[in-house]
Motif scaffolding. Structure first.
Motif, mmCIF file in Angstrom:
data_model
loop_
_atom_site.group_PDB
_atom_site.id
_atom_site.type_symbol
_atom_site.label_atom_id
_atom_site.label_comp_id
_atom_site.label_asym_id
_atom_site.label_seq_id
_atom_site.Cartn_x
_atom_site.Cartn_y
_atom_site.Cartn_z
ATOM 1 N N TRP A 11 0.756 -0.890 -0.133
ATOM 2 C CA TRP A 11 0.101 0.017 -0.094
ATOM 3 C C TRP A 11 0.962 1.113 0.089
ATOM 4 O O TRP A 11 1.935 1.061 0.387
ATOM 5 C CB TRP A 11 -0.806 -0.238 1.100
ATOM 6 N N VAL A 12 0.199 2.137 -0.250
ATOM 7 C CA VAL A 12 1.139 3.491 -0.256
ATOM 8 C C VAL A 12 0.426 4.276 1.051
ATOM 9 O O VAL A 12 -0.619 4.338 1.338
ATOM 10 C CB VAL A 12 0.606 4.651 -1.711
ATOM 11 N N GLN A 13 1.321 4.951 1.579
ATOM 12 C CA GLN A 13 1.075 5.530 2.946
ATOM 13 C C GLN A 13 1.835 7.100 2.894
ATOM 14 O O GLN A 13 2.957 7.337 2.247
ATOM 15 C CB GLN A 13 1.191 4.936 4.013
ATOM 16 N N THR A 14 1.322 8.011 3.402
ATOM 17 C CA THR A 14 2.159 9.268 3.930
ATOM 18 C C THR A 14 2.185 9.467 5.441
ATOM 19 O O THR A 14 1.121 9.362 6.066
ATOM 20 C CB THR A 14 1.262 10.333 3.191
ATOM 21 N N SER A 15 3.344 9.851 5.738
ATOM 22 C CA SER A 15 3.278 10.462 6.963
ATOM 23 C C SER A 15 4.247 11.593 7.247
ATOM 24 O O SER A 15 5.359 11.698 6.471
ATOM 25 C CB SER A 15 4.224 9.272 7.882
ATOM 26 N N PRO A 23 4.410 10.258 -0.528
ATOM 27 C CA PRO A 23 3.658 8.949 -0.542
ATOM 28 C C PRO A 23 4.893 7.941 -0.737
ATOM 29 O O PRO A 23 5.607 8.243 -1.511
ATOM 30 C CB PRO A 23 3.033 9.030 -1.730
ATOM 31 N N CYS A 24 4.784 7.140 0.150
ATOM 32 C CA CYS A 24 5.851 5.925 0.349
ATOM 33 C C CYS A 24 5.206 4.624 0.270
ATOM 34 O O CYS A 24 3.872 4.429 0.587
ATOM 35 C CB CYS A 24 6.529 6.025 1.676
ATOM 36 N N ARG A 26 4.342 1.003 1.689
ATOM 37 C CA ARG A 26 4.252 0.359 3.148
ATOM 38 C C ARG A 26 5.374 0.264 3.914
ATOM 39 O O ARG A 26 6.213 -0.496 3.732
ATOM 40 C CB ARG A 26 3.720 -1.005 2.789
ATOM 41 N N ASN A 27 5.367 1.114 4.842
ATOM 42 C CA ASN A 27 6.470 0.934 6.241
ATOM 43 C C ASN A 27 7.802 1.257 5.451
ATOM 44 O O ASN A 27 8.779 0.706 6.185
ATOM 45 C CB ASN A 27 6.262 -0.082 6.889
ATOM 46 N N THR A 31 9.908 6.499 -1.947
ATOM 47 C CA THR A 31 8.800 7.035 -2.134
ATOM 48 C C THR A 31 8.462 6.747 -3.727
ATOM 49 O O THR A 31 8.991 6.127 -4.562
ATOM 50 C CB THR A 31 9.073 8.796 -2.245
ATOM 51 N N ASP A 59 4.630 -4.236 -4.495
ATOM 52 C CA ASP A 59 4.712 -2.919 -4.268
ATOM 53 C C ASP A 59 5.169 -1.970 -5.628
ATOM 54 O O ASP A 59 4.360 -1.025 -5.447
ATOM 55 C CB ASP A 59 6.239 -2.794 -3.522
ATOM 56 N N TYR A 66 -0.489 4.002 -8.201
ATOM 57 C CA TYR A 66 -0.612 5.462 -7.494
ATOM 58 C C TYR A 66 -0.154 6.499 -8.579
ATOM 59 O O TYR A 66 -1.066 7.522 -8.446
ATOM 60 C CB TYR A 66 -0.152 5.407 -6.389
#
Length: 84
Positions: A11-15, A23-24, A26-27, A31, A59, A66
Motif C-alpha cells: 500500500w501507499v502511505q504518507t506520514s 507518498p511511500c 508500506r512502512n 517514495t 509494491d 498510484y
C-alpha cells in the motif's frame, strides 16, 4: 506455491515525519516519486527489485497504479527534486 514475498501486502502511505510527507510504499522510505524516477530512467521492475529486496512486485504495481491516479502530484514532486 506462494512465498512470503508473493503474499506480502502493499500500500501507499504518507506520514508527515517520513520523507517529507511524500507518498511511500508500506512502512519503507521508498517514495512513489523515487520509484517513478527510476522507471523513467529505464530501470525495469526486475532491476529495481534486484537492488531493493525489501520491495515486492506488488509494491511496484501499487506504485505504478498510484502514479497513474496521482500523476500531477508525483510529477510536481519530481520537478521539485530537480529544482533543488
Amino acid at each position: 506455491m506462494s512465498t512470503d514475498k508473493t503474499k506480502a501486502k502493499s500500500w501507499v502511505q504518507t506520514s508527515a515525519g517520513v520523507c517529507g510527507g511524500e507518498p511511500c510504499i508500506r512502512n519503507t522510505r521508498h517514495t512513489v516519486s523515487g520509484l517513478v524516477e527510476w522507471k523513467k530512467l529505464g530501470l525495469s521492475d526486475d532491476r529495481i527489485l534486484e537492488h531493493h529486496p525489501d520491495l515486492t512486485l506488488a509494491d511496484l504495481e501499487v506504485a505504478w497504479a498510484y502514479y497513474a491516479s496521482h500523476r500531477e502530484d508525483i510529477e510536481r514532486a519530481l520537478q521539485d527534486l530537480e529544482d533543488i
